[in-house]
Design a protein around this motif. Structure first.
Motif, mmCIF file in Angstrom:
data_model
loop_
_atom_site.group_PDB
_atom_site.id
_atom_site.type_symbol
_atom_site.label_atom_id
_atom_site.label_comp_id
_atom_site.label_asym_id
_atom_site.label_seq_id
_atom_site.Cartn_x
_atom_site.Cartn_y
_atom_site.Cartn_z
ATOM 1 N N PRO A 84 71.817 30.894 50.676
ATOM 2 C CA PRO A 84 70.517 30.315 51.019
ATOM 3 C C PRO A 84 69.335 31.074 50.438
ATOM 4 C CG PRO A 84 71.326 31.659 52.825
ATOM 5 C CD PRO A 84 72.407 31.656 51.784
ATOM 6 N N ASN A 95 70.265 25.618 49.664
ATOM 7 C CA ASN A 95 71.559 26.299 49.764
ATOM 8 C C ASN A 95 72.656 25.512 49.072
ATOM 9 O OD1 ASN A 95 73.295 24.950 52.388
ATOM 10 N ND2 ASN A 95 71.141 24.411 52.205
ATOM 11 N N THR A 125 76.433 26.625 55.417
ATOM 12 C CA THR A 125 75.357 27.144 54.563
ATOM 13 C C THR A 125 75.914 28.264 53.702
ATOM 14 O OG1 THR A 125 73.655 26.701 56.251
ATOM 15 C CG2 THR A 125 73.086 28.242 54.489
#
Length: 340
Positions: free
Chosen positions: A46, A59, A43
């Motif tokens: 985000p 993300n 990730t």
């Protein structure tokens, strides 16, 4: 100290005499980050939003904008991506681009507006685009993303870099897009509320900068403006991301009564001069698992709780960029404190 220790022994003896055991204070309950599970990595960059009973994290993942979902903010799963291919306008505006970065999402005028970055690494020939959707629920008959094309761009002739967008709505309903990375720092553009775009000829306002000593880089990027309690809080990332466990990213903040600034830290230091107050930073290297916390987004839930969402690099997973979420509390002077 002797008196305190003797008192402790006396209390312990009294507890034994009464047939109870002397217990140490219970440890604090785990913070939300300690309970996160599921599709946490990879990730990058985000942002968090909620529709109905589902939380969505958009993300940077792979070449397109990835989506993660949860019903409780704890258990996360992958839920596809916004795009299946690069928009045609993007490949023309930024030749050589191979992906879409750093989304931001807001619900505006009955639709979801997702801003995204198109660039090539290390260049300020960059652009921000806009996609809209009626719903985030992929099971709905109304689901689907419509790309609206270019919002604003930068070229080698500009002194800023048009990436890392964030839309903020001011107290009077005006809309503003903050953006920027490196170069001369963070800029703020007025947005046309009907189109969600920056009108031609609009000039930006500078709201954060780190003057570079002797020409050395002094990175500032990834702005997010949080509107709370009559203040606008500008959150930005300092130093370097994207280096795994060697990332030096950290997050600072300043606040202003005016969305256009000036933004000042708790000590009065100016974000236009590389100042501000630290909000997120990794502890000493030998003690802290998650390195380089930054590129924050903020979301206020239906119960009034505001959450910071950000990425950090996990030392126990070969430096994988990992989803992190921290509830905010507010101190007596109205400054946010992250529970991370």
């Amino acid at each position: 100290m002797v008196r305190t220790f003797s008192r402790f022994l006396a209390l312990g003896a009294l507890a034994l005499a009464m047939g109870v055991s002397a217990k140490a204070p219970e440890a604090d309950a785990p913070v939300l980050n300690d309970r996160l599970t599921g599709a946490l990595a990879p990730t990058h960059d985000p942002v968090l939003i909620r529709e109905g009973d589902t939380y969505y994290v958009f993300n940077t993942i792979g070449r397109y904008i990835g989506i993660k979902t949860s019903h409780d903010l704890v258990h996360w799963q992958e839920a596809g991506s916004v795009f299946a291919e690069l928009p045609e306008w993007a490949t023309k505006a930024v030749p050589g681009t191979e992906g879409i970065w750093a989304p931001d999402i807001q619900r505006v005028n009955g639709e979801y507006r997702l801003y995204y970055s198109v660039s090539t690494f290390g260049s300020n020939r960059s652009a921000i685009g806009l996609a809209t959707a009626k719903t985030l629920d992929p099971t709905s008959k109304d689901y689907g993303w419509s790309d609206k094309g270019l919002v604003v761009q930068s070229t080698h002739a500009d002194d800023f870099n048009a990436i890392d967008p964030n839309l903020v709505i001011d107290e009077k309903g005006g809309q503003w897009l903050s953006l920027g990375s490196f170069w001369t720092g963070i800029k703020l553009f007025a947005v046309n509320p009907e189109t969600g775009k920056v009108d031609a000829g609009t000039r930006p306002v500078s709201i954060a900068r780190r003057p570079a000593p002797a020409g050395a880089p002094a990175p500032v990027e990834a702005p997010f403006i949080l509107n709370h309690g009559g203040w606008y809080y500008l959150l930005v990332s300092y130093d370097y991301c994207c280096k795994g466990v060697n990332s030096t990213y950290y997050t600072v903040m300043g606040r202003s009564r005016d969305v256009k600034g000036p933004y000042l830290g708790k000590d009065g230091s100016k974000l236009m001069e590389g100042g501000g107050t630290i909000l997120l930073r990794a502890d000493l290297e030998e003690k802290e698992r998650f390195r380089g916390p930054g590129h924050v987004g903020a979301f206020t839930d239906t119960d009034g709780t505001t959450y910071l969402v950000y990425h950090a690099y996990d030392r126990e997973a070969n430096g994988a960029p990992t989803l992190r979420i921290a509830p905010l509390t507010w101190d007596a002077d109205g400054w946010p404190v992250a529970q991370y």
